[in-house]
Scaffold this motif. Structure first.
Motif, mmCIF file in Angstrom:
data_model
loop_
_atom_site.group_PDB
_atom_site.id
_atom_site.type_symbol
_atom_site.label_atom_id
_atom_site.label_comp_id
_atom_site.label_asym_id
_atom_site.label_seq_id
_atom_site.Cartn_x
_atom_site.Cartn_y
_atom_site.Cartn_z
ATOM 1 N N LEU A 108 2.004 2.198 -3.581
ATOM 2 C CA LEU A 108 1.060 2.696 -4.326
ATOM 3 C C LEU A 108 0.533 3.808 -4.127
ATOM 4 O O LEU A 108 0.254 4.925 -5.066
ATOM 5 N N SER A 109 0.390 4.396 -2.874
ATOM 6 C CA SER A 109 -0.632 5.347 -2.463
ATOM 7 C C SER A 109 0.596 6.725 -2.629
ATOM 8 O O SER A 109 -0.176 7.734 -2.415
ATOM 9 N N GLU A 110 1.611 6.637 -2.588
ATOM 10 C CA GLU A 110 2.590 7.712 -2.745
ATOM 11 C C GLU A 110 2.346 8.527 -1.529
ATOM 12 O O GLU A 110 2.642 9.973 -1.541
ATOM 13 N N VAL A 111 2.191 8.028 -0.376
ATOM 14 C CA VAL A 111 2.135 8.905 0.908
ATOM 15 C C VAL A 111 3.218 8.852 1.393
ATOM 16 O O VAL A 111 4.057 7.573 1.780
ATOM 17 N N GLY A 115 -2.307 6.464 -8.176
ATOM 18 C CA GLY A 115 -2.156 5.524 -7.156
ATOM 19 C C GLY A 115 -2.935 5.149 -6.096
ATOM 20 O O GLY A 115 -3.087 3.828 -5.704
ATOM 21 N N ASN A 116 -3.356 6.049 -5.341
ATOM 22 C CA ASN A 116 -4.390 5.702 -4.383
ATOM 23 C C ASN A 116 -5.680 5.071 -4.995
ATOM 24 O O ASN A 116 -6.045 3.976 -4.046
ATOM 25 N N THR A 142 -0.275 15.036 -0.173
ATOM 26 C CA THR A 142 0.724 14.568 -1.479
ATOM 27 C C THR A 142 0.180 13.561 -2.242
ATOM 28 O O THR A 142 -0.890 12.571 -1.776
ATOM 29 N N TYR A 185 0.638 -1.182 0.014
ATOM 30 C CA TYR A 185 -0.038 -0.075 -0.070
ATOM 31 C C TYR A 185 0.834 1.127 -0.176
ATOM 32 O O TYR A 185 0.352 2.256 -0.783
#
Lengths: 221, 216
Positions: free
Chosen positions: A162-165, B190-191, B185, A159
Motif C-alpha cells: 500500500l505504502s509504495e515504499v 497509498g500511505n 517516493t 503495508y
C-alpha cells in the motif's frame, strides 16, 4: 507427534539441503554470485518462524475460546522456538547483506518488519514473566499473542504494497526475487526440500520443549 | 448507545476534576517541547523536525494515557457490574482518541511555536496526525489493559506497546515526510490508506480481544 518417520524425513532433507545447497550449480548473477545460496538458509528460517508462530496463534485462539493449561504451554513454547529461528534469520540475513549491500543493516520495510516481529515477541516473553497467576498469565498472553500476530502480518504483508515504499530486499522494488532465479529450476530442487526440512525441524524443537515444559509443570504440582 | 455516551461523559468529568493530572500533562508537554527548542541553536532541518515530532508524540501519548487508569480499581469494579465489555471498550477508544488528539494538538502548537514549522502541506499533515493519534490511542488503550494485569507497571506497558507502535509511526513519518517535501517516493493516497487500515485493525482487535481482559 512422537512418531519417528517425520523426524527422519527432517534429518534427510536437512542433510540434503546442506550438501546440495553448497554443491549444486546456481545461476551466475552479478553482485549476488555465490551468496544466492543463502536462499536455502535465510529464507527458510522465516518460513519456519512464521509456521511455528502460526501454530502458536492457533493455540492462543483455542485457549481463549476454551481455556486449557496445555494450550498455553504449546503457545508459549512455540513462540520461544520461533524466536530462535527469527534470530537465526536475522543473523544469516545480516551476513548476506554485508557482502551484497555492503552494510550489516539498512532501513528497509522487510528488515523493519523482522525487527518488529522479534521485539514484539520478546515483549510477549517479558509479559509472561511479569505474571504469577497461571490462569491470568495464559489468558493475557494469548490476547497479546493474537494482537501482535495480526499487527505483524498486516505490517509485513500488506503495508509495503500500500505504502509504495521501495525495498532493496530481493523480491521487491525491481530486485529479482526467487521466481526469477529459479528459471533454470536447479534452485527449486533444493529450495522446496529445504523449506520443508527447516519447518519440520522447528516443529521437532517445539515438541521437545513443549514436553520439557509439561514435565516441569508436573514436577511443580 | 446511551451507556457509551454516559461512560465518555464520566471520563471527561473525571479528567477535568482531577486537576493534578491536567497540570502534569501540561507541564510535561511544555518542558519536553522547550528542551527540544533549547537543544538546537539554529533552524531544524525537515528530517530532524519529523523524527523529533513523532518521538514527542509517542512519549506524550504514553504519559497521558498512563494517568487515566491508575488508582481507579474500586471505580472499575463498579463499572464492571453496569456495562458490557464491548460498550466499555468502544467508549474508551472514543474517549482516549479524543483526549489524545487534544493533548497532541497542544504539543503540536507548542512545537511549531518554539521549533518552527517547515511543513508545506498542513491539511494533509493534520489529517495524518488525526489518524496516527487515533491509532496510537487505541493501541495504548489495549496494551494498557494488558499491562495492568501484569506486575510491571509503566515499564511493562512501554515494552509491550513500543514494538506494535512502530508500524503506525513508520507510516506517519512517511506521510509527514511527503508533507515536508523530503525526497520520499510514493504518494499520499497509498500511505494514507495503509495508515487508516492499521487504525481500523487496531480498533477491531481491541473490540474483539478486550472482553477476555475484562475482570478476573
Amino acid at each position: 507427534m512422537r512418531a519417528v518417520w517425520w523426524k527422519a524425513i527432517c534429518v534427510i532433507l536437512l542433510v540434503y539441503t546442506a550438501v546440495a545447497g553448497f554443491l549444486m550449480p546456481v545461476p551466475a548473477l552479478p553482485i549476488l554470485h555465490e551468496t544466492i545460496r543463502n536462499l536455502y538458509f535465510h529464507v527458510c528460517m522465516w518460513f519456519a518462524m512464521m509456521f511455528i508462530l502460526t501454530v502458536s496463534l492457533v493455540y492462543s485462539i483455542k485457549n481463549l475460546r476454551n481455556p486449557n493449561p496445555d494450550y498455553d504451554i504449546i503457545a508459549s513454547q512455540c513462540v520461544t522456538t520461533g524466536m530462535a529461528f527469527g534470530i537465526l534469520g536475522l543473523i544469516t540475513g545480516s551476513l548476506w547483506a554485508r557482502y551484497t549491500w555492503g552494510a550489516w543493516w539498512i532501513n528497509d520495510p522487510k528488515l523493519n518488519g523482522a525487527v518488529i516481529t522479534l521485539l514484539s515477541y520478546f515483549a510477549y516473553i517479558v509479559l509472561r514473566n511479569s505474571m504469577d497467576d497461571e490462569q491470568k498469565k495464559s489468558r493475557v498472553s494469548a490476547v497479546y499473542n493474537i494482537f501482535a500476530y495480526v499487527m505483524l502480518v498486516v505490517f509485513v504483508m500488506i503495508y509495503p504494497r500500500l505504502s509504495e515504499v521501495d525495498s532493496l530486499h530481493p523480491g521487491n522494488g525491481g530486485n529479482p526475487g526467487f521466481n526469477v532465479y529459479d528459471l533454470d529450476s536447479h534452485m527449486r530442487m533444493v529450495f522446496y526440500p529445504a523449506v520443508i526440512g527447516w519447518v519440520l525441524l522447528s516443529a521437532w524443537i517445539a515438541t521437545l520443549s513443549i514436553r520439557l515444559e509439561r514435565i516441569k509443570q508436573l514436577k511443580n504440582q | 448507545m446511551n451507556q457509551i455516551i454516559a461512560i465518555i461523559q464520566r471520563e471527561f468529568r473525571h479528567e477535568i476534576r482531577s486537576r493534578k493530572s491536567w497540570l502534569a500533562i501540561l507541564l510535561y508537554i511544555a518542558s519536553i517541547v522547550y528542551i527540544c527548542y533549547l537543544g538546537f541553536h539554529h533552524d531544524l532541518d525537515a528530517e530532524t523536525w519529523n523524527t523529533l515530532f513523532w518521538i514527542l508524540v509517542v512519549f506524550i501519548a504514553m504519559f497521558a494515557s498512563s494517568g487515566s487508569f491508575s488508582g481507579r480499581e474500586a471505580e472499575m469494579l463498579y463499572i464492571y457490574t453496569l456495562v458490557s465489555p464491548q460498550k466499555f471498550i468502544i467508549a474508551r477508544l472514543i474517549y482516549n482518541g479524543l483526549f489524545m488528539l487534544f493533548v497532541s494538538l497542544m504539543a503540536f502548537g507548542g512545537y511549531i511555536f518554539f521549533v518552527g514549522c517547515p511543513l508545506s502541506n498542513l491539511p494533509i499533515f493534520l489529517l495524518t496526525m488525526l489518524f496516527t493519534i487515533w491509532g496510537i490511542a487505541s493501541l495504548l488503550t489495549l496494551s494498557f489493559s494488558i499491562a495492568a494485569k501484569g506486575a510491571g507497571g509503566f515499564a511493562l506497558m512501554s515494552i509491550i506497546s513500543f514494538p506494535l507502535l512502530i508500524p503506525l509511526l513508520i507510516s506517519a513519518q512517511h506521510l509527514a515526510a511527503l508533507c515536508l517535501n523530503i525526497g520520499y517516493t510514493g504518494g499520499y493516497a497509498g500511505n494514507m490508506v495503509a495508515l487508516i487500515s492499521l487504525d481500523v485493525i487496531v480498533a477491531a482487535l481491541s473490540y474483539l480481544l478486550f472482553p477476555y481482559l475484562w475482570r478476573d
